[in-house]
Scaffold this motif. Structure first.
Motif, PDB file in Angstrom:
ATOM      1  N   THR A  12       0.843  -1.189   0.000  1.00 23.48           N
ATOM      2  CA  THR A  12       0.000   0.000   0.000  1.00 23.48           C
ATOM      3  C   THR A  12       0.881   1.243   0.000  1.00 23.48           C
ATOM      4  O   THR A  12       2.102   1.162   0.164  1.00 23.48           O
ATOM      5  N   ARG A  13       0.252   2.384  -0.185  1.00 22.88           N
ATOM      6  CA  ARG A  13       0.981   3.663  -0.187  1.00 22.88           C
ATOM      7  C   ARG A  13       0.104   4.720   0.467  1.00 22.88           C
ATOM      8  O   ARG A  13      -1.112   4.562   0.564  1.00 22.88           O
ATOM      9  N   TRP A  14       0.737   5.793   0.915  1.00 19.89           N
ATOM     10  CA  TRP A  14      -0.011   6.932   1.430  1.00 19.89           C
ATOM     11  C   TRP A  14      -0.531   7.769   0.261  1.00 19.89           C
ATOM     12  O   TRP A  14       0.179   8.005  -0.714  1.00 19.89           O
ATOM     13  N   CYS A  15      -1.761   8.224   0.381  1.00 20.20           N
ATOM     14  CA  CYS A  15      -2.339   9.138  -0.602  1.00 20.20           C
ATOM     15  C   CYS A  15      -2.182  10.571  -0.114  1.00 20.20           C
ATOM     16  O   CYS A  15      -2.248  10.842   1.098  1.00 20.20           O
ATOM     17  N   GLU A  16      -2.006  11.480  -1.050  1.00 24.70           N
ATOM     18  CA  GLU A  16      -1.946  12.898  -0.712  1.00 24.70           C
ATOM     19  C   GLU A  16      -3.343  13.486  -0.526  1.00 24.70           C
ATOM     20  O   GLU A  16      -3.542  14.414   0.265  1.00 24.70           O
ATOM     21  N   THR A  17      -4.322  12.967  -1.259  1.00 25.29           N
ATOM     22  CA  THR A  17      -5.708  13.442  -1.107  1.00 25.29           C
ATOM     23  C   THR A  17      -6.205  13.100   0.285  1.00 25.29           C
ATOM     24  O   THR A  17      -6.049  11.966   0.754  1.00 25.29           O
ATOM     25  N   THR A  18      -6.797  14.075   0.966  1.00 25.26           N
ATOM     26  CA  THR A  18      -7.296  13.863   2.316  1.00 25.26           C
ATOM     27  C   THR A  18      -8.818  13.892   2.337  1.00 25.26           C
ATOM     28  O   THR A  18      -9.473  14.375   1.414  1.00 25.26           O
ATOM     29  N   LEU A  19      -9.378  13.369   3.412  1.00 23.14           N
ATOM     30  CA  LEU A  19     -10.821  13.341   3.598  1.00 23.14           C
ATOM     31  C   LEU A  19     -11.273  14.553   4.402  1.00 23.14           C
ATOM     32  O   LEU A  19     -10.725  14.837   5.472  1.00 23.14           O
ATOM     33  N   ALA A  20     -12.273  15.258   3.885  1.00 22.34           N
ATOM     34  CA  ALA A  20     -12.840  16.396   4.608  1.00 22.34           C
ATOM     35  C   ALA A  20     -13.685  15.898   5.778  1.00 22.34           C
ATOM     36  O   ALA A  20     -14.210  14.780   5.769  1.00 22.34           O
ATOM     37  N   LEU A  21     -13.819  16.735   6.791  1.00 27.61           N
ATOM     38  CA  LEU A  21     -14.611  16.381   7.976  1.00 27.61           C
ATOM     39  C   LEU A  21     -16.065  16.777   7.751  1.00 27.61           C
ATOM     40  O   LEU A  21     -16.360  17.930   7.432  1.00 27.61           O
ATOM     41  N   GLN A  22     -16.968  15.821   7.897  1.00 24.88           N
ATOM     42  CA  GLN A  22     -18.401  16.086   7.809  1.00 24.88           C
ATOM     43  C   GLN A  22     -19.138  15.035   8.650  1.00 24.88           C
ATOM     44  O   GLN A  22     -19.548  13.977   8.158  1.00 24.88           O
ATOM     45  N   PRO A  23     -19.289  15.315   9.948  1.00 20.74           N
ATOM     46  CA  PRO A  23     -19.894  14.324  10.844  1.00 20.74           C
ATOM     47  C   PRO A  23     -21.288  13.865  10.425  1.00 20.74           C
ATOM     48  O   PRO A  23     -21.666  12.722  10.706  1.00 20.74           O
ATOM     49  N   ARG A  24     -22.066  14.716   9.746  1.00 19.16           N
ATOM     50  CA  ARG A  24     -23.424  14.310   9.361  1.00 19.16           C
ATOM     51  C   ARG A  24     -23.413  13.180   8.330  1.00 19.16           C
ATOM     52  O   ARG A  24     -24.379  12.434   8.223  1.00 19.16           O
TER      53      ARG A  24
END
Length: 274
Positions: free
Chosen positions: A126-138
């Protein structure tokens, strides 16, 4: 891509251009593994789908009708994947949802992807991705139709030796793979990332947590992962995949991973097929 498709119970391969699933990603989906016509995790998929409908304000699905259609789409295939998609259906232009939505129901069946036994025995890179996940608790935990973050992350590599990319949230916390959930053994304790801010809570993840009640849900940093004794990924389609390496950090499949692979087999899932 060749498959069988039902739209609202009828054989079809198109939906209206005014469907809110197409216009706004307004809906949910489940990707369900069938083996010899049986889906061992069916009830977990339906639990997540019902919860997603509740949180999005969609009418609750008819699980019996979905099961009949899913079984029909998997018929005759030894190893099948059935995707169930529910959208809010047709609506006027604009974001405001219709007061009484008529859900569009799409059930499609495909041959399951071929899986090598070596991936389970030796593990995957596997590898690390540069794209990150935005925070949206809903929306956290839901398998909603907007997967653009995962699409962008998956576009970051083309090396066939790398089977999956790992994603962090915007604050740097480890969340999981582009299409998998992540587990690690830290100081002898099985842990998995918290998904109350973003990410998808997979049904295979739920199965692992039920099988290993001592497992803890934690905030996990890349530094934590680097010192883990074991790392594996879970997927309702691919099962329990040992991680051999994350970029240059190398791991060895251990006893917890092997025990959960055996649990997966006991559910009725093979660990390889051509």
């Amino acid at each position: 891509m060749v498959g069988r498709v039902l739209v609202n119970g009828e054989a079809a391969a198109t939906v209206s251009v005014f469907d809110r699933g197409l216009s706004y990603g307004d809906g949910l989906f489940e990707t369900i593994r069938f083996v010899h016509g049986v889906a061992p995790l069916w009830s977990r998929h339906m639990d997540r789908l019902r919860e997603g409908c509740r949180r999005l304000g969609l009418p609750q699905p008819d699980a019996a009708a979905l099961q009949r259609e899913a079984v029909a789409m998997a018929a005759g295939m030894e190893h099948a994947v059935v995707r169930i998609t529910l959208t809010r259906g047709l609506g006027e232009r604009g974001y405001a949802p219709p007061a009484s939505p008529t859900v569009t129901r799409i059930v499609a069946g495909f041959d399951a992807p071929a899986m090598s036994g070596d991936a389970y025995v030796s593990g995957i890179r596997t590898r690390w991705c540069e794209t990150t996940l935005a925070l949206q608790p809903r929306l956290a935990g839901l398998k909603h139709l907007n997967r653009l973050e995962q699409v962008l992350a998956r576009a970051e590599w083309s090396d066939p030796a790398v089977a999956e990319g790992l994603m962090r949230d915007v604050d740097g916390r480890v969340m999981g793979g582009t299409m998998t959930n992540l587990f690690a053994v830290l100081d002898g304790q099985l842990v998995t990332p918290a998904l109350d801010r973003c990410g998808v809570a997979g049904v295979a993840r739920a199965e692992v947590l039920a099988a290993m009640p001592a497992a803890r849900i934690v905030d996990l940093s890349p530094e934590d992962l680097a010192r883990a004794e074991e790392v594996f990924l879970s997927s309702s389609v691919r099962g329990i995949l040992a991680v051999q390496a994350v970029d240059d950090t190398v791991y060895v499949p251990g006893p917890v991973t092997r025990a959960l692979q055996q649990h997966w087999r006991a559910l009725g899932f093979p660990m390889e097929h051509a």
